[in-house]
Design a protein around this motif. Sequence first.
Motif, PDB file in Angstrom:
ATOM      1  N   ALA A   1      64.785  75.146  50.047  1.00  0.00           N
ATOM      2  CA  ALA A   1      66.001  74.670  50.721  1.00  0.00           C
ATOM      3  C   ALA A   1      66.073  75.217  52.129  1.00  0.00           C
ATOM      4  CB  ALA A   1      67.243  75.096  49.944  1.00  0.00           C
ATOM      5  N   ILE A   2      65.729  76.495  52.267  1.00  0.00           N
ATOM      6  CA  ILE A   2      65.851  77.131  53.583  1.00  0.00           C
ATOM      7  C   ILE A   2      65.163  78.484  53.532  1.00  0.00           C
ATOM      8  CG2 ILE A   2      68.026  78.482  53.334  1.00  0.00           C
ATOM      9  CD1 ILE A   2      67.467  75.904  56.110  1.00  0.00           C
ATOM     10  N   GLY A   3      64.677  78.958  54.667  1.00  0.00           N
ATOM     11  CA  GLY A   3      64.110  80.298  54.746  1.00  0.00           C
ATOM     12  C   GLY A   3      64.774  81.018  55.911  1.00  0.00           C
ATOM     13  N   LEU A   4      65.576  82.027  55.586  1.00  0.00           N
ATOM     14  CA  LEU A   4      66.297  82.763  56.627  1.00  0.00           C
ATOM     15  C   LEU A   4      66.065  84.249  56.440  1.00  0.00           C
ATOM     16  CD1 LEU A   4      69.825  81.012  56.497  1.00  0.00           C
ATOM     17  CD2 LEU A   4      68.029  80.643  58.190  1.00  0.00           C
ATOM     18  N   ASN A   5      65.839  84.954  57.510  1.00  0.00           N
ATOM     19  CA  ASN A   5      65.672  86.411  57.486  1.00  0.00           C
ATOM     20  C   ASN A   5      64.664  86.862  56.429  1.00  0.00           C
ATOM     21  OD1 ASN A   5      67.787  86.435  59.382  1.00  0.00           O
ATOM     22  ND2 ASN A   5      69.272  86.351  57.700  1.00  0.00           N
ATOM     23  N   GLY A   6      63.543  86.165  56.356  1.00  0.00           N
ATOM     24  CA  GLY A   6      62.467  86.564  55.448  1.00  0.00           C
ATOM     25  C   GLY A   6      62.705  86.217  53.980  1.00  0.00           C
ATOM     26  N   LYS A   7      63.798  85.519  53.670  1.00  0.00           N
ATOM     27  CA  LYS A   7      64.064  85.147  52.266  1.00  0.00           C
ATOM     28  C   LYS A   7      64.209  83.634  52.150  1.00  0.00           C
ATOM     29  CE  LYS A   7      66.625  89.025  50.334  1.00  0.00           C
ATOM     30  NZ  LYS A   7      67.718  89.606  51.090  1.00  0.00           N
ATOM     31  N   VAL A   8      63.707  83.096  51.026  1.00  0.00           N
ATOM     32  CA  VAL A   8      63.905  81.657  50.860  1.00  0.00           C
ATOM     33  C   VAL A   8      64.918  81.378  49.753  1.00  0.00           C
ATOM     34  CG1 VAL A   8      61.568  81.077  51.644  1.00  0.00           C
ATOM     35  CG2 VAL A   8      62.025  81.268  49.203  1.00  0.00           C
ATOM     36  N   GLN A   9      65.591  80.243  49.910  1.00  0.00           N
ATOM     37  CA  GLN A   9      66.417  79.705  48.826  1.00  0.00           C
ATOM     38  C   GLN A   9      65.757  78.406  48.401  1.00  0.00           C
ATOM     39  OE1 GLN A   9      70.442  79.435  50.526  1.00  0.00           O
ATOM     40  NE2 GLN A   9      71.026  80.878  48.943  1.00  0.00           N
ATOM     41  N   TYR A  10      65.863  78.101  47.110  1.00  0.00           N
ATOM     42  CA  TYR A  10      65.227  76.893  46.604  1.00  0.00           C
ATOM     43  C   TYR A  10      66.262  75.789  46.400  1.00  0.00           C
ATOM     44  CZ  TYR A  10      61.204  79.897  45.851  1.00  0.00           C
ATOM     45  OH  TYR A  10      60.150  80.752  46.037  1.00  0.00           O
ATOM     46  N   ALA A  11      65.739  74.578  46.211  1.00  0.00           N
ATOM     47  CA  ALA A  11      66.626  73.444  45.926  1.00  0.00           C
ATOM     48  C   ALA A  11      65.974  72.564  44.876  1.00  0.00           C
ATOM     49  CB  ALA A  11      66.858  72.627  47.193  1.00  0.00           C
ATOM     50  N   LEU A  12      66.795  71.817  44.179  1.00  0.00           N
ATOM     51  CA  LEU A  12      66.292  70.718  43.358  1.00  0.00           C
ATOM     52  C   LEU A  12      66.522  69.463  44.180  1.00  0.00           C
ATOM     53  CD1 LEU A  12      67.483  70.907  39.660  1.00  0.00           C
ATOM     54  CD2 LEU A  12      65.129  70.927  40.498  1.00  0.00           C
ATOM     55  N   GLU A  13      65.565  68.569  44.152  1.00  0.00           N
ATOM     56  CA  GLU A  13      65.695  67.355  44.971  1.00  0.00           C
ATOM     57  C   GLU A  13      65.363  66.104  44.178  1.00  0.00           C
ATOM     58  OE1 GLU A  13      63.886  67.208  48.895  1.00  0.00           O
ATOM     59  OE2 GLU A  13      63.261  65.136  48.558  1.00  0.00           O
ATOM     60  N   GLY A  14      66.185  65.105  44.358  1.00  0.00           N
ATOM     61  CA  GLY A  14      65.860  63.767  43.867  1.00  0.00           C
ATOM     62  C   GLY A  14      65.579  62.898  45.070  1.00  0.00           C
ATOM     63  N   SER A  15      64.375  62.281  45.128  1.00  0.00           N
ATOM     64  CA  SER A  15      64.009  61.473  46.295  1.00  0.00           C
ATOM     65  C   SER A  15      63.870  60.009  45.892  1.00  0.00           C
ATOM     66  CB  SER A  15      62.670  61.905  46.876  1.00  0.00           C
ATOM     67  OG  SER A  15      62.400  63.252  46.612  1.00  0.00           O
ATOM     68  N   VAL A  16      64.596  59.163  46.591  1.00  0.00           N
ATOM     69  CA  VAL A  16      64.485  57.715  46.402  1.00  0.00           C
ATOM     70  C   VAL A  16      63.828  57.164  47.661  1.00  0.00           C
ATOM     71  CG1 VAL A  16      65.933  55.649  46.502  1.00  0.00           C
ATOM     72  CG2 VAL A  16      66.413  57.409  44.800  1.00  0.00           C
ATOM     73  N   PHE A  17      62.752  56.389  47.505  1.00  0.00           N
ATOM     74  CA  PHE A  17      61.974  55.971  48.674  1.00  0.00           C
ATOM     75  C   PHE A  17      62.683  54.913  49.523  1.00  0.00           C
ATOM     76  CE2 PHE A  17      58.017  56.983  45.943  1.00  0.00           C
ATOM     77  CZ  PHE A  17      58.130  58.324  46.250  1.00  0.00           C
ATOM     78  N   VAL A  18      63.318  53.966  48.871  1.00  0.00           N
ATOM     79  CA  VAL A  18      63.973  52.902  49.635  1.00  0.00           C
ATOM     80  C   VAL A  18      65.478  52.941  49.369  1.00  0.00           C
ATOM     81  CG1 VAL A  18      64.154  50.408  50.010  1.00  0.00           C
ATOM     82  CG2 VAL A  18      61.911  51.461  49.691  1.00  0.00           C
ATOM     83  N   GLY A  19      66.211  53.409  50.360  1.00  0.00           N
ATOM     84  CA  GLY A  19      67.677  53.448  50.292  1.00  0.00           C
ATOM     85  C   GLY A  19      68.211  52.476  51.323  1.00  0.00           C
ATOM     86  N   GLY A  20      68.632  53.019  52.491  1.00  0.00           N
ATOM     87  CA  GLY A  20      69.107  52.162  53.585  1.00  0.00           C
ATOM     88  C   GLY A  20      68.047  51.156  54.017  1.00  0.00           C
ATOM     89  N   ALA A  21      66.789  51.455  53.752  1.00  0.00           N
ATOM     90  CA  ALA A  21      65.699  50.555  54.166  1.00  0.00           C
ATOM     91  C   ALA A  21      65.806  49.186  53.500  1.00  0.00           C
ATOM     92  CB  ALA A  21      64.348  51.188  53.855  1.00  0.00           C
ATOM     93  N   VAL A  22      66.488  49.114  52.355  1.00  0.00           N
ATOM     94  CA  VAL A  22      66.634  47.806  51.712  1.00  0.00           C
ATOM     95  C   VAL A  22      67.531  46.909  52.567  1.00  0.00           C
ATOM     96  CG1 VAL A  22      68.622  48.371  50.206  1.00  0.00           C
ATOM     97  CG2 VAL A  22      66.981  46.644  49.487  1.00  0.00           C
ATOM     98  N   ILE A  23      68.426  47.524  53.328  1.00  0.00           N
ATOM     99  CA  ILE A  23      69.293  46.744  54.224  1.00  0.00           C
ATOM    100  C   ILE A  23      68.454  46.224  55.407  1.00  0.00           C
ATOM    101  CG2 ILE A  23      71.400  46.810  55.668  1.00  0.00           C
ATOM    102  CD1 ILE A  23      71.920  47.157  52.645  1.00  0.00           C
ATOM    103  N   GLN A  24      67.539  47.059  55.871  1.00  0.00           N
ATOM    104  CA  GLN A  24      66.643  46.591  56.941  1.00  0.00           C
ATOM    105  C   GLN A  24      65.790  45.423  56.453  1.00  0.00           C
ATOM    106  OE1 GLN A  24      64.985  50.498  57.574  1.00  0.00           O
ATOM    107  NE2 GLN A  24      65.156  50.221  59.774  1.00  0.00           N
ATOM    108  N   TRP A  25      65.361  45.527  55.203  1.00  0.00           N
ATOM    109  CA  TRP A  25      64.529  44.462  54.631  1.00  0.00           C
ATOM    110  C   TRP A  25      65.320  43.151  54.527  1.00  0.00           C
ATOM    111  CZ3 TRP A  25      64.818  41.985  49.719  1.00  0.00           C
ATOM    112  CH2 TRP A  25      63.699  41.235  49.364  1.00  0.00           C
ATOM    113  N   ILE A  26      66.561  43.268  54.096  1.00  0.00           N
ATOM    114  CA  ILE A  26      67.444  42.103  54.005  1.00  0.00           C
ATOM    115  C   ILE A  26      67.649  41.489  55.397  1.00  0.00           C
ATOM    116  CG2 ILE A  26      69.944  41.629  53.742  1.00  0.00           C
ATOM    117  CD1 ILE A  26      68.660  41.580  51.099  1.00  0.00           C
TER     118      ILE A  26
END
Length: 495
Positions: A287-312
Amino acid sequence: MGNYVLALDQGTTSSRAILFDREQNIVGMAQKEFTQFYPKEGWVEHDPMEIYSSQYAVMMEVIAQSGVDVREISAIGITNQRETTILWDKSTGRPVYNAIVWQCRRTADIIDDLGARGLSGYIREATGLVPDAYFSGTKIKWILDHVEGARERAERGEILFGTVDSWLIWKLTGGAVHVTDYTNASRTMIYNIRTLDWDRKLLDALDIPRAMLPEVRGCSEIYGYAAVQGVRIPIAGIAGDQQAALFGQCCFAPGEAKNTYGTGCFLLMNTGGTPCVSENGLLTTIAIGLNGKVQYALEGSVFVGGAVIQWIRDEMRFINESRDAEYYARKVPDTGGVYLVPAFTGLGAPHWDMYARGCIVGITRGTRREHIIRAAQESIAYQSYDLVKAMERDTGIALAELNVDGGASRDRFLMQFQADILGKRVCRPMIRETTALGAAYLAGLATGVWKDLDELKKLWSCDIRFDPDMEEPTRQRLLSGWRKAVGRSLDWAEH
Ligand SMILES: Nc1ncnc2c1ncn2[C@@H]1O[C@H](COP(=O)(O)OP(=O)(O)O)[C@@H](O)[C@H]1O
Ligand SMILES: O=P(O)(O)OC[C@H](O)CO
């Protein structure tokens, strides 16, 4: 010390530069779209020189347009489309191939091969990622395999690899600095998020020389200087755009999450100092690395979001402007049973199917353009729904509300439908440019513009809330149709 921080936000479809003052007001903004190349089915490329020139142009434009004296700019923060892979010649600074964009599917067979060699489990464990062509590792290998002599030259350190942050910093510092940060490194599929080092076993498996890799640094520190109108401005913040948005939404504590609606959709939750492993198709990432320490994240990635509007807009030519989508969607009470699954480049979380392809189902004689436009918009919300549910199952935390941002979050129809289908309040912040704001925060923290995270949080506020307003049986009926539609798109392309 100056009163302004400049954020460079190099996205998938455009380069943006935003100047913030100490009170986090946007003083100036400039944006430039650049060319997308689709040389073959499922392939996506950018020209690295155009990435740089568009980014440089908007940087100069925002400075000129705001009238701010460059000496008043304390720092530059960089945030970028992640995973997109660039290899360049160290002595000339010229790219050896086009940038292979995160959406590009050309390396699906390399992933299949890694799986056949029994490495899938190791990749998940070491990198936190689901083996997929999405990430940089296989893209680096592809360029090294296809550009004559590139691997040998990379071994000698004559060819360098970077994600877009590295490339921009290299160019802005006149070739003096070759770095990246933890968040971008965590998207390469060759970086070990537990040992915080490039992973020897994966480098060997992909035949990638270590000499070509950038040094991995924290997200908020001075990496080098960009000379702008004769003034040296420190480059003092880096984060991949989704992590920058998480930071820009002030999700500093475990359990805090945001969803960004840009080209893709990306839901990230801060999970604190230990990596949380998903059982529902989400990624573990830094998620981020600050002052020599990292925090983690869980992520859900969707490939086509707003891009479907561009396609339309661009391929179907159903609308002239992205903002018209909202107007047409409201002209019909529902989609008339139509679903559009925008699996144009496969499906990411939670399905991870590189061979899925897009489909439109439920068409009848009465289906109109408006129904399909509305189905396209709804698909963005359904995909985000799937991410939220996966995240709730993984963490055992029920999100009270969803913090949103990104270009497509300005679509009020979409935001209301998102609240309805989730049955949760959706909260859009005052500054929707949270990606740029996150990069500005990181650069400003490193240079004393802002003192600490508490100071940042005090200035943050929610602007508009969308409350759910849909009958439960309707919600369930719509979701069940969506699940059926997704089933039709899976495993479609030949392989
Ligand atoms: N008014 C709108 N309604 C719906 N979608 C929109 C609207 N404006 C922009 N978009 C979509 O948002 C995306 C751009 O968002 P942005 O955050 O700028 O993306 P990126 O950082 O990926 O380049 C585009 O895919 C575009 O189709
Ligand atoms: O350019 P965006 O905002 O769609 O973000 C792209 C992501 O970083 C890809 O992982």
